[in-house]
Design an enzyme around this catalytic site. Structure first.
Site, short mmCIF file in Angstrom:
data_model
loop_
_atom_site.label_atom_id
_atom_site.label_comp_id
_atom_site.label_asym_id
_atom_site.label_seq_id
_atom_site.Cartn_x
_atom_site.Cartn_y
_atom_site.Cartn_z
N GLU A 9 0.79 -1.32 -0.09
CA GLU A 9 0.01 0.02 -0.05
C GLU A 9 0.97 1.10 0.05
OE1 GLU A 9 -4.22 -0.89 1.85
OE2 GLU A 9 -3.23 0.51 3.02
N GLU A 50 2.17 1.71 -3.37
CA GLU A 50 1.10 2.38 -4.36
C GLU A 50 1.07 3.69 -4.15
OE1 GLU A 50 -2.50 0.07 -3.60
OE2 GLU A 50 -3.54 1.41 -5.30
N CYS A 88 -8.04 -2.30 3.93
CA CYS A 88 -7.91 -3.52 4.94
C CYS A 88 -9.14 -3.96 5.44
CB CYS A 88 -7.07 -3.15 6.02
SG CYS A 88 -5.37 -2.51 5.57
N SER A 97 -7.16 1.85 -2.38
CA SER A 97 -6.01 0.96 -2.75
C SER A 97 -6.38 -0.17 -3.34
CB SER A 97 -4.93 0.96 -1.43
OG SER A 97 -4.15 -0.09 -1.61
N LYS A 106 -15.25 -10.42 7.18
CA LYS A 106 -14.08 -11.45 6.66
C LYS A 106 -14.46 -12.52 6.13
CE LYS A 106 -10.34 -8.82 7.67
NZ LYS A 106 -9.48 -8.37 6.32
N GLU A 127 -15.64 -11.71 2.71
CA GLU A 127 -14.37 -11.19 1.76
C GLU A 127 -13.99 -12.52 1.58
OE1 GLU A 127 -10.97 -9.70 3.95
OE2 GLU A 127 -10.65 -8.43 2.27
N GLU A 157 -13.37 -12.94 -6.45
CA GLU A 157 -12.00 -12.35 -7.03
C GLU A 157 -10.96 -13.03 -6.18
OE1 GLU A 157 -15.01 -10.45 -6.49
OE2 GLU A 157 -14.14 -8.74 -5.59
N CYS A 164 -10.58 -2.53 14.33
CA CYS A 164 -11.07 -3.98 14.18
C CYS A 164 -11.03 -4.64 15.58
CB CYS A 164 -9.77 -4.86 13.64
SG CYS A 164 -9.16 -4.29 11.86
#
Lengths: 625, 157
Positions: free
Chosen positions: A308, A311, A335, A355, A394, A397, A402, A552
């Site tokens: 990141e 980037e 994240c 990102s 999560k 996710e 993907e 988190c």
């Protein structure tokens, strides 16, 4: 920075917070009340509930939650107020005059018992097979008030179909008691707006837009509603049975990665006070359960910083040197899967600001099934990767289409802190008494920078430590690497670092004031996005957003209950642990450097890392048809 | 729904929001205006109202589902609501009910094929002393008997 009242909520429902000075006699505007036989003085506007809590008088509550605005719908907290014709709800009664309150008269006790009986008459209580067995607020109330029979009957069979369409959140309305905590969480606390009371009277139920399945609406899977639910009407999609099957299968190589936040909170599930990390103990417990390898997600958190950060530097270079107008700045962190889905739904036109780096969980999954499989000579088809996360999103996710970049499902199962605690208990292990042990190689121990990802501002702090040092060759100019502006629980934080005496490679950043914004909770993310829309973030370079309040550590998969106080303690645990680590900067993590030397040979944001460690997003939009 | 229809509806809602304001208290007026014109509040209309009032679609859905006089599915051009509460029931609501159903060939809760009339029950209209009472669109008819009820229905276009 931005002080904003939630204008949407009617004044009558706004969260009622009265600042309480230590010495109440020193300020004006106090009022003396008599609660039972005790005379006390409280600031004007204090609710009866708050006054009682300050004076160790217990009042039962159900719909009340410290994070949420007042509702007064469950009526469990009723008390007798002199000269009032009816019983009053303690949670929503502001004390404005010297009143006399009685909290335990015959009328109060009978009314409360009746109210609890009425709640039970609507609740499909199958306590043995319920995941909240032993941690259910309704169960506790029934116990507290000695419910020994169902005066108004009891639901004998389920009336609603369980909605398990979502990969993350399961809704079982049979257990709902209409306290509307989830509604207030979703609409006001997180400002996502998925759940609301539908229909009227006896037909009232908490539902989604047009009663669609959860997977078809704008739910971001943050799971905050699960954490607020007093019963088991909301729960996370539990994959522990599948994980046990994998563990019991000798052919499968089961590896687990653990995130920093569950380690700082899992003790609570074993009766420990919040604010103590059980990292070492957890490692041992996981090995005893039967996981073949225990890895630290912080390793990929360090990797995230490298990816990141690179980037960001690339984007800055394009914007400042090449004067490329199409470069999107500020760059947003990616994240938090809840935040990613939030922006996909509500601000799809701004997806390019995000990102492209995957979250640490997904990076780890991709690496385990490629790099690790190769190093250890294991067929990736036999590897089962589990991720212990503080997060419900999560689960969603790891099921995104993907996320198959390794050729396999990168992360097989996302497991929440609560489910992990359940598995540990099932294995007959008492976590706090475990001996400590280390993480497994080849990913080894991570840096402290990865560890603080768990708290809001952590990603920013970690990124700054690395970016500043890469750019200037010096350590970030904050005492003991603690970047104070990143810490704390303010909704939106903003700060900047001036870059001076840059190294040759980054001379183009000379004199640039690196500006960053940190937000946590999607309600604050919304503020940030509106600022972006209005052009207020034009000179900002990097924005960290976490979908859950507190980051988190306040995630939807964390132990229940969660409140501001508990979140603060968990953050302290994380920061304390971090201060003791020998390596506290991501780029100094030798295992990361090793990975770039051996495997991702074309460096951060190179070709292979783009294949494995970066992703793309879906423009979802918020319209439901 | 066609794009053109959607655009027209959006414009209409926009003018309603401009007229009544963005306050939460304006929501009901806006919804009633949509209901009056379209005889229902479609999924799309609910989401457009939410977008323009800067609230969540599910909140609009919550309000629409709360009120009996707001509905999400298209109904007939005219809505006939017969009071089902006890006074009207005792004053002979049942006979009116049967006659009306027979006359129109539909049951309560249904719409005639030509979309002319939707039959519904309603709770107390406050006409307990003059029952049985019936509400046709926004007009109340009292002291019904089967014959007058049919006459009223026949006059509806």
């Amino acid at each position: 920075m931005v002080k904003r009242e939630n204008e949407r909520i009617p004044v009558s429902q706004q969260a009622h917070v009265v600042d309480k000075p230590k010495d109440l006699t020193n300020i004006g505007g106090t009022v003396s009340v008599q609660i039972n036989e005790k005379k006390i003085t409280v600031p004007l506007g204090t609710t009866i509930l708050e006054a009682c809590q300050l004076n160790q008088i217990h009042i039962p509550t159900l719909c009340h939650h410290p994070d949420l605005c007042i509702a007064g719908v469950c009526r469990v907290c009723v008390v007798e107020v002199e000269k009032m014709r009816t019983l009053q709800t303690a949670c929503s009664f502001p004390i404005m005059s010297p009143i006399k309150i009685k909290t335990s008269t015959e009328m109060v006790r009978k009314a409360r018992r009746h109210i609890i009986d009425l709640l039970l008459s609507e609740h499909y209580g199958e306590c043995y097979s319920c995941f909240r067995n032993g941690n259910c607020e309704l169960q506790n109330l029934a116990k507290e008030y000695g419910v020994d029979n169902y005066t108004f009957g009891h639901v004998q069979s389920p009336r609603y179909e369980v909605d398990n369409s979502s990969a993350a959140v399961v809704r079982d309305m049979n257990k709902c008691v209409l306290c509307k905590r989830c509604v207030r969480t979703c609409i006001d606390f997180q400002e996502v707006g998925v759940l609301e009371a539908i229909d009227r009277g006896h037909d009232t139920h908490v539902g989604t837009f047009l009663d669609k399945p959860l997977a078809d609406v704008v739910c971001i899977n943050c799971g905050q509603c699960i954490n607020r639910c007093p019963t088991a009407a909301l729960r996370a999609n539990d994959p522990s049975d599948e994980i046990w099957t994998a563990i019991d299968d000798p052919k499968k190589h089961v590896v687990i990665q653990t995130a920093p936040s569950p380690r700082a909170a899992i003790g609570e599930e074993f009766g420990q006070e919040p604010g103590k990390s059980f990292t070492g103990e957890l490692n041992t417990a996981l090995r005893r359960i039967g996981f073949d390898r225990v890895f630290d997600t912080n390793f990929t958190a360090d990797l995230t910083i490298m990816e990141e950060g690179t980037e960001l530097l690339t984007r800055l270079k394009k914007a400042l040197v090449d004067k490329d107008q199409s470069v999107k700045l500020p760059q947003f962190t990616s994240c938090s899967p809840g935040w990613v889905k939030y922006i996909e739904h509500f601000y799809p036109e701004y997806l390019d600001y995000l990102s492209t780096a995957k979250s640490p969980q997904q990076m780890f999954g991709a690496l385990i099934k490629t790099f690790y499989a190769k190093e250890e000579n294991i067929d990736p088809a036999d590897i089962v990767t589990v991720a212990l996360m503080p997060c419900a999103a999560k689960k969603f996710e790891c099921n995104r289409p993907e996320m198959y970049d390794s050729g396999f499902k990168d992360v097989d199962y996302g497991l929440t802190t609560r489910e992990m605690a359940k598995m540990i208990r099932e294995a007959g292990i008492y976590l706090p008494e475990m001996p400590k042990s280390q993480f497994d190689d080849p990913f080894g121990d991570a840096s402290g920078a990865g560890l603080i990802f768990g708290a809001t501002g952590g990603v920013m702090e970690a990124a700054l430590r690395t970016a500043y040092e890469l750019i200037t060759g010096r350590e970030v100019p904050f005492e003991n690497l603690i970047i104070e502006p990143c810490r704390g629980f303010e909704g939106v934080k903003q700060a900047s670092v001036k870059l001076e005496n840059c190294v040759e490679q980054y001379k183009f950043l000379e004199g640039v004031e690196l500006k960053f914004v940190v937000a946590h909770g999607t309600a604050n993310a919304k503020i940030v996005m509106e600022m972006l829309k209005n052009g207020e973030l034009n000179d900002v370079h990097f924005v960290e957003v976490m979908a859950c309040p507190g980051g988190c550590l306040g995630g939807g998969g964390q132990p229940i209950p969660t409140s501001a106080e508990i979140r603060k303690k968990r953050a302290e645990a994380i920061y304390e642990e971090e201060a003791t680590l020998p390596i506290r900067k991501s780029h100094e993590n030798t295992h990361v450097t090793y990975l770039y030397e051996k495997f991702l040979t074309d460096g951060p944001c190179g070709k292979l890392s783009h294949k494995l460690l970066h992703t793309h997003y879906v423009k979802r939009g918020k319209y439901i048809s | 729904m066609l794009v053109l229809e959607k655009n027209a509806l959006s414009e209409e809602i926009e003018s309603l929001v401009n007229q009544f304001g963005k306050e939460r208290s304006a929501l009901l007026q806006i919804l009633q205006a949509i209901q009056r014109k379209h005889k229902h509040i479609s999924d799309f209309a609910q989401q457009e109202v939410a977008r323009m009032m800067e609230i969540h679609p599910v909140e609009v859905n919550s309000v629409v589902s709360f009120y009996s006089f707001l509905c999400t599915q298209p109904k007939g051009r005219n809505i006939v609501r017969l009071c089902q509460t006890i006074s009207c029931d005792m004053a002979g609501k049942e006979k009116v009910e049967e006659t009306v159903q027979r006359e129109l060939g539909i049951k309560f809760g249904q719409t005639t094929k030509d979309k002319r009339i939707t039959l519904e029950f309603t709770n107390c209209l406050g006409m307990c002393d003059q029952g049985p009472a019936m509400l046709v669109n926004e007009k109340v008819y009292t002291k019904l008997d089967p014959e007058t009820a049919i006459n009223i229905l026949n006059e509806i276009k």
